[in-house]
Design a protein around this motif. Sequence first.
Motif, short mmCIF file in Angstrom:
data_model
loop_
_atom_site.label_atom_id
_atom_site.label_comp_id
_atom_site.label_asym_id
_atom_site.label_seq_id
_atom_site.Cartn_x
_atom_site.Cartn_y
_atom_site.Cartn_z
N TRP A 148 43.41 39.16 46.20
CA TRP A 148 43.60 40.60 45.96
C TRP A 148 45.04 41.00 46.29
O TRP A 148 45.66 41.77 45.56
CB TRP A 148 42.60 41.40 46.79
CG TRP A 148 42.77 42.87 46.68
CD1 TRP A 148 42.28 43.69 45.70
CD2 TRP A 148 43.49 43.72 47.58
NE1 TRP A 148 42.66 44.99 45.95
CE2 TRP A 148 43.39 45.03 47.10
CE3 TRP A 148 44.20 43.50 48.76
CZ2 TRP A 148 43.98 46.11 47.75
CZ3 TRP A 148 44.78 44.57 49.40
CH2 TRP A 148 44.66 45.86 48.89
N CYS B 66 47.26 39.80 43.56
CA CYS B 66 47.06 40.65 42.38
C CYS B 66 47.74 42.00 42.56
O CYS B 66 48.31 42.55 41.63
CB CYS B 66 45.57 40.81 42.12
SG CYS B 66 45.16 41.68 40.61
N THR C 219 51.37 41.92 41.80
CA THR C 219 51.72 41.83 40.38
C THR C 219 51.89 43.20 39.73
O THR C 219 52.29 43.27 38.57
CB THR C 219 50.69 41.00 39.59
OG1 THR C 219 49.43 41.67 39.64
CG2 THR C 219 50.58 39.59 40.12
N GLN D 188 45.72 44.49 35.06
CA GLN D 188 45.92 44.32 36.50
C GLN D 188 44.94 45.19 37.27
O GLN D 188 44.36 44.75 38.27
CB GLN D 188 47.38 44.66 36.85
CG GLN D 188 47.78 44.32 38.25
CD GLN D 188 47.72 45.50 39.19
OE1 GLN D 188 47.51 46.64 38.79
NE2 GLN D 188 47.90 45.22 40.45
N PHE E 57 41.44 43.59 37.31
CA PHE E 57 41.30 42.49 38.27
C PHE E 57 41.35 42.98 39.71
O PHE E 57 40.70 42.39 40.58
CB PHE E 57 42.35 41.41 38.00
CG PHE E 57 41.99 40.55 36.83
CD1 PHE E 57 40.95 39.65 36.92
CD2 PHE E 57 42.68 40.64 35.64
CE1 PHE E 57 40.58 38.86 35.84
CE2 PHE E 57 42.33 39.87 34.56
CZ PHE E 57 41.28 38.97 34.66
#
Length: 106
Positions: free
Chosen positions: A37, A40, A43, A56, A59
């Motif tokens: 997490w 992610c 990102t 994004q 996710f």
Amino acid sequence: MSAAIFYLGFVVGATPAIIMAQRFPIERVAFGIVAVWGICLMTSAACHTWQAFYIQRFFLGLLEAGVTPMFMLVVGGFYKKNEQALRMGAWYCATGYVLHPLPDRR
């Protein structure tokens, strides 16, 4: 729209995350989910289009879906039944709390 996509990922990821938390050691599953997490979340800076941002966000929701049920399992495993409501209530009340830095006094 990005909030809706986040919750779509949340709904999709809730069942697999809690099944993994029940079948494997919860501390390893929680560590893995929180670590991925975090990656992610980083990102977000790489998203230059709305499509990438929506992917994004999906996710992020998928990964975050397992955190709340896993923390409830941890609380349920450490405290007696009559103590659980107070602990979970305190935890939920603290989820919106943000610690702000002190203002600069120069």
